[in-house]
Each structure stands twice: as structure tokens, then as C-alpha cells.
Design a protein around this motif. Structure first.
Motif, PDB file in Angstrom:
ATOM      1  N   ILE A  26       2.572 -27.033  13.188  1.00  0.00           N
ATOM      2  CA  ILE A  26       2.183 -28.272  13.847  1.00  0.00           C
ATOM      3  C   ILE A  26       2.693 -28.234  15.291  1.00  0.00           C
ATOM      4  N   SER A  27       1.852 -28.647  16.219  1.00  0.00           N
ATOM      5  CA  SER A  27       2.217 -28.594  17.625  1.00  0.00           C
ATOM      6  C   SER A  27       3.513 -29.351  17.883  1.00  0.00           C
ATOM      7  N   GLY A  28       4.422 -28.704  18.595  1.00  0.00           N
ATOM      8  CA  GLY A  28       5.686 -29.343  18.928  1.00  0.00           C
ATOM      9  C   GLY A  28       6.799 -29.096  17.935  1.00  0.00           C
ATOM     10  N   HIS A  29       6.483 -28.467  16.806  1.00  0.00           N
ATOM     11  CA  HIS A  29       7.517 -28.167  15.814  1.00  0.00           C
ATOM     12  C   HIS A  29       8.222 -26.867  16.188  1.00  0.00           C
ATOM     13  N   ASP A  30       9.521 -26.982  16.458  1.00  0.00           N
ATOM     14  CA  ASP A  30      10.286 -25.810  16.839  1.00  0.00           C
ATOM     15  C   ASP A  30      10.677 -24.945  15.642  1.00  0.00           C
ATOM     16  N   ASN A  31      10.789 -25.582  14.472  1.00  0.00           N
ATOM     17  CA  ASN A  31      11.245 -24.867  13.281  1.00  0.00           C
ATOM     18  C   ASN A  31      10.053 -24.379  12.469  1.00  0.00           C
ATOM     19  N   LEU A  32      10.101 -23.106  12.116  1.00  0.00           N
ATOM     20  CA  LEU A  32       9.030 -22.501  11.336  1.00  0.00           C
ATOM     21  C   LEU A  32       9.665 -21.680  10.226  1.00  0.00           C
ATOM     22  N   VAL A  50      13.746 -20.752  14.829  1.00  0.00           N
ATOM     23  CA  VAL A  50      13.869 -21.894  15.732  1.00  0.00           C
ATOM     24  C   VAL A  50      13.308 -21.411  17.065  1.00  0.00           C
ATOM     25  N   LYS A  51      12.208 -22.005  17.432  1.00  0.00           N
ATOM     26  CA  LYS A  51      11.415 -21.494  18.576  1.00  0.00           C
ATOM     27  C   LYS A  51      11.140 -20.021  18.311  1.00  0.00           C
ATOM     28  N   GLU A  52      11.500 -19.128  19.229  1.00  0.00           N
ATOM     29  CA  GLU A  52      11.172 -17.718  19.009  1.00  0.00           C
ATOM     30  C   GLU A  52      12.302 -16.934  18.353  1.00  0.00           C
ATOM     31  N   SER A  53      13.423 -17.590  18.078  1.00  0.00           N
ATOM     32  CA  SER A  53      14.587 -16.891  17.535  1.00  0.00           C
ATOM     33  C   SER A  53      14.660 -17.000  16.022  1.00  0.00           C
ATOM     34  N   LYS A  54      15.090 -15.916  15.385  1.00  0.00           N
ATOM     35  CA  LYS A  54      15.291 -15.918  13.940  1.00  0.00           C
ATOM     36  C   LYS A  54      16.626 -16.574  13.627  1.00  0.00           C
ATOM     37  N   GLN A  55      16.576 -17.736  13.000  1.00  0.00           N
ATOM     38  CA  GLN A  55      17.779 -18.484  12.663  1.00  0.00           C
ATOM     39  C   GLN A  55      18.414 -17.960  11.378  1.00  0.00           C
ATOM     40  N   ASP A  56      17.553 -17.594  10.433  1.00  0.00           N
ATOM     41  CA  ASP A  56      18.031 -17.153   9.118  1.00  0.00           C
ATOM     42  C   ASP A  56      16.953 -16.251   8.531  1.00  0.00           C
ATOM     43  N   GLU A  57      17.288 -14.995   8.332  1.00  0.00           N
ATOM     44  CA  GLU A  57      16.323 -14.080   7.713  1.00  0.00           C
ATOM     45  C   GLU A  57      16.882 -13.485   6.431  1.00  0.00           C
ATOM     46  N   SER A  58      17.734 -14.243   5.787  1.00  0.00           N
ATOM     47  CA  SER A  58      18.434 -13.758   4.602  1.00  0.00           C
ATOM     48  C   SER A  58      17.512 -13.511   3.414  1.00  0.00           C
ATOM     49  N   GLY A  59      16.313 -14.092   3.428  1.00  0.00           N
ATOM     50  CA  GLY A  59      15.403 -13.941   2.303  1.00  0.00           C
ATOM     51  C   GLY A  59      14.407 -12.809   2.439  1.00  0.00           C
ATOM     52  N   MET A  60      14.402 -12.134   3.562  1.00  0.00           N
ATOM     53  CA  MET A  60      13.456 -11.033   3.753  1.00  0.00           C
ATOM     54  C   MET A  60      13.802  -9.921   2.762  1.00  0.00           C
ATOM     55  N   PRO A  61      12.825  -9.479   1.963  1.00  0.00           N
ATOM     56  CA  PRO A  61      13.148  -8.569   0.859  1.00  0.00           C
ATOM     57  C   PRO A  61      13.539  -7.165   1.296  1.00  0.00           C
ATOM     58  N   ASN A  62      12.958  -6.654   2.352  1.00  0.00           N
ATOM     59  CA  ASN A  62      13.280  -5.297   2.803  1.00  0.00           C
ATOM     60  C   ASN A  62      12.646  -5.067   4.179  1.00  0.00           C
ATOM     61  N   SER A  94       6.541 -25.931   8.765  1.00  0.00           N
ATOM     62  CA  SER A  94       7.176 -26.234  10.050  1.00  0.00           C
ATOM     63  C   SER A  94       7.809 -27.610   9.999  1.00  0.00           C
ATOM     64  N   SER A  95       8.801 -27.796  10.847  1.00  0.00           N
ATOM     65  CA  SER A  95       9.451 -29.101  10.961  1.00  0.00           C
ATOM     66  C   SER A  95       9.819 -29.343  12.412  1.00  0.00           C
ATOM     67  N   GLN A  96       9.887 -30.623  12.745  1.00  0.00           N
ATOM     68  CA  GLN A  96      10.198 -30.968  14.136  1.00  0.00           C
ATOM     69  C   GLN A  96      11.667 -30.715  14.441  1.00  0.00           C
ATOM     70  N   SER A  97      12.522 -31.167  13.533  1.00  0.00           N
ATOM     71  CA  SER A  97      13.945 -30.936  13.704  1.00  0.00           C
ATOM     72  C   SER A  97      14.428 -30.080  12.544  1.00  0.00           C
ATOM     73  N   GLY A  98      15.642 -29.534  12.695  1.00  0.00           N
ATOM     74  CA  GLY A  98      16.125 -28.635  11.666  1.00  0.00           C
ATOM     75  C   GLY A  98      16.262 -29.273  10.309  1.00  0.00           C
ATOM     76  N   ALA A  99      16.683 -30.509  10.274  1.00  0.00           N
ATOM     77  CA  ALA A  99      16.879 -31.179   8.994  1.00  0.00           C
ATOM     78  C   ALA A  99      15.701 -32.056   8.615  1.00  0.00           C
ATOM     79  N   GLY A 100      14.638 -31.979   9.376  1.00  0.00           N
ATOM     80  CA  GLY A 100      13.484 -32.833   9.130  1.00  0.00           C
ATOM     81  C   GLY A 100      12.592 -32.326   8.016  1.00  0.00           C
TER      82      GLY A 100
END
Lengths: 113, 113
Positions: A26-32, A50-62, A94-100
Motif C-alpha cells: 500500500i502506498s506510503g507503507h514503510d513496512n513490508l 523497513v523501507k529498503e532495509s532488511k529489519q528481520d530476515e530470520s525466517g528466510m529458509p536458505n 505491509s503496514s504503515q507503522s511497525g506495530a500497525g
């Protein structure tokens, strides 16, 4: 307002091939977020931008999975080379804010033969 | 780590019947709890949520109460309709900052006339 969109809706590929999934938040959502549901099991978290940065990639399988979000808008998830166990439905949210509230797309159904 | 357990489906009910879908969780701290619904061909939609103990989330006739003592968040509806046929997912997230969702396996509900 347009919701989260994903492309393609379905993809059927052979083992060893490469597939790229796309998510437009959704346009304007920084969190994906990317999630995956395999064979009717639980939906599992893959990673969070968060925007273009990987905040958490702990679930990537390999390391066959590569996610990008250049420019902080849409995101792609590439699987290379695909294996049989990668079959499932890949959801983007996607979410607008991290806890949204997270808004989900319809998913991409990937079948690896 | 966090986990969510929900009752196996499918659940088949006649219209106007009472619905309960059980959900229990394991988490550190005080998570937020959610029920998501996926209608055929669509993405997941947030149905209701509760962020602290004894909170009751409600929407579209559905209710769920955050029970810390039993670590449960059971979904209920007094009178289901055919249009409620969907897959229901229980989920949790850690409170506070941006956080991934941990989902259960989903419960398919089929309501017949």
C-alpha cells in the motif's frame, strides 16, 4: 485506496528453475513483510523490510531465497534454484507503522514440479 | 519461541449454528493476539484483535477473549452464515515495536444451508 498486490497469482516451474515474485505494498507503507504457507501448514514469517532495509530476515529458509526492496517501494522475492519443497503460497503484507495492522495481499501460489 | 495451536479443520456447520474455533498459544511476555480470515480467492484480512489480558476483540458478530491464565484466544460466533465460509487463522505478535506474526495452521469453516 489500492490494497497490497502480488504478481503473479500463480506460477508453475520445474525444479532448478528461477522464479521471481513481486509485491506492491500500500502506498506510503514503510513496512513490508513476506510470509509463506507450505502444504496447508501454518503461515511462516520470512522477512521484514523497513523501507529498503532488511529489519528481520530470520525466517528466510536458505540462501536460495533473495529478497530485495530497492527504493523502498515494491519488493521482489527470488527463488534460485527452486526445489520441490518451495511449493506453497507466498504472502506479502505491509503496514504503515511497525506495530500497525498488517494488510495482506492475495498471495502467489508457487508450484515446483 | 512463540507458537500458536488451533483446532484442526475442516469444520462444517449448518447456517445459524454456533461456532467455536479453539486457539492456544505459547509466548514470552505479553503478546498481542489476532484472528485473520481468508475468503476464497482473497488475501488475509484482520478479523479482530486483543492486545492485553481479558480484552475482548469483536467484529462482524465474531468474538474472542484474551485469556492469559489459559493462554487461549478462542473464536466464537453465535449464528454463522454461509458467507462466513473461509479459512480462519489465529496469530500472535510480540508487543511493542515492529514484529512479525506467528500463525496457527488455519481452520477451514464450511457453512451449509
Amino acid at each position: 485506496e489500492a490494497g497490497v498486490t502480488q504478481f503473479p497469482s500463480h506460477s508453475v516451474i520445474e525444479k532448478g528453475q528461477t522464479v521471481t515474485l513481486r509485491c506492491d505494498p500500500i502506498s506510503g507503507h514503510d513496512n513490508l513483510y513476506w510470509y509463506r504457507r507450505v502444504m496447508g501448514k501454518e503461515i511462516k514469517f520470512l522477512l521484514h523490510f523497513v523501507k529498503e532495509s532488511k529489519q528481520d530476515e530470520s525466517g528466510m529458509p536458505n540462501n536460495r531465497f533473495l529478497a530485495e526492496r530497492t527504493g523502498g517501494t515494491y519488493s521482489t522475492l527470488k527463488v534460485q534454484p527452486a526445489e520441490l519443497e518451495d511449493s506453497g503460497v507466498y504472502f506479502c503484507a505491509s503496514s504503515q507503522s511497525g506495530a500497525g495492522e498488517q494488510f495482506f495481499g492475495p498471495g502467489t501460489r508457487l508450484t515446483v514440479l | 519461541g512463540n507458537s500458536v495451536t488451533q483446532m484442526e479443520g475442516p469444520v462444517t456447520l449448518s447456517e445459524e449454528a454456533f461456532l467455536t474455533i479453539n486457539c492456544t498459544y505459547t509466548a514470552t511476555g505479553y503478546p498481542s493476539l489476532f484472528w485473520y480470515v481468508q475468503y476464497p480467492g482473497e488475501g488475509l484480512q484482520l478479523l479482530l484483535k486483543a492486545t492485553k489480558a481479558d480484552d475482548k476483540g469483536s467484529n462482524k458478530g465474531f468474538e474472542a477473549t484474551y485469556r492469559k491464565e489459559t493462554t487461549s484466544f478462542h473464536l466464537e460466533k453465535g449464528s454463522v452464515q454461509v458467507s462466513d465460509s473461509a479459512v480462519y487463522f489465529c496469530a500472535l505478535s510480540d508487543t511493542g515495536t515492529a514484529s512479525k506474526l506467528t500463525f496457527g495452521t488455519g481452520t477451514r469453516l464450511q457453512v451449509t444451508l
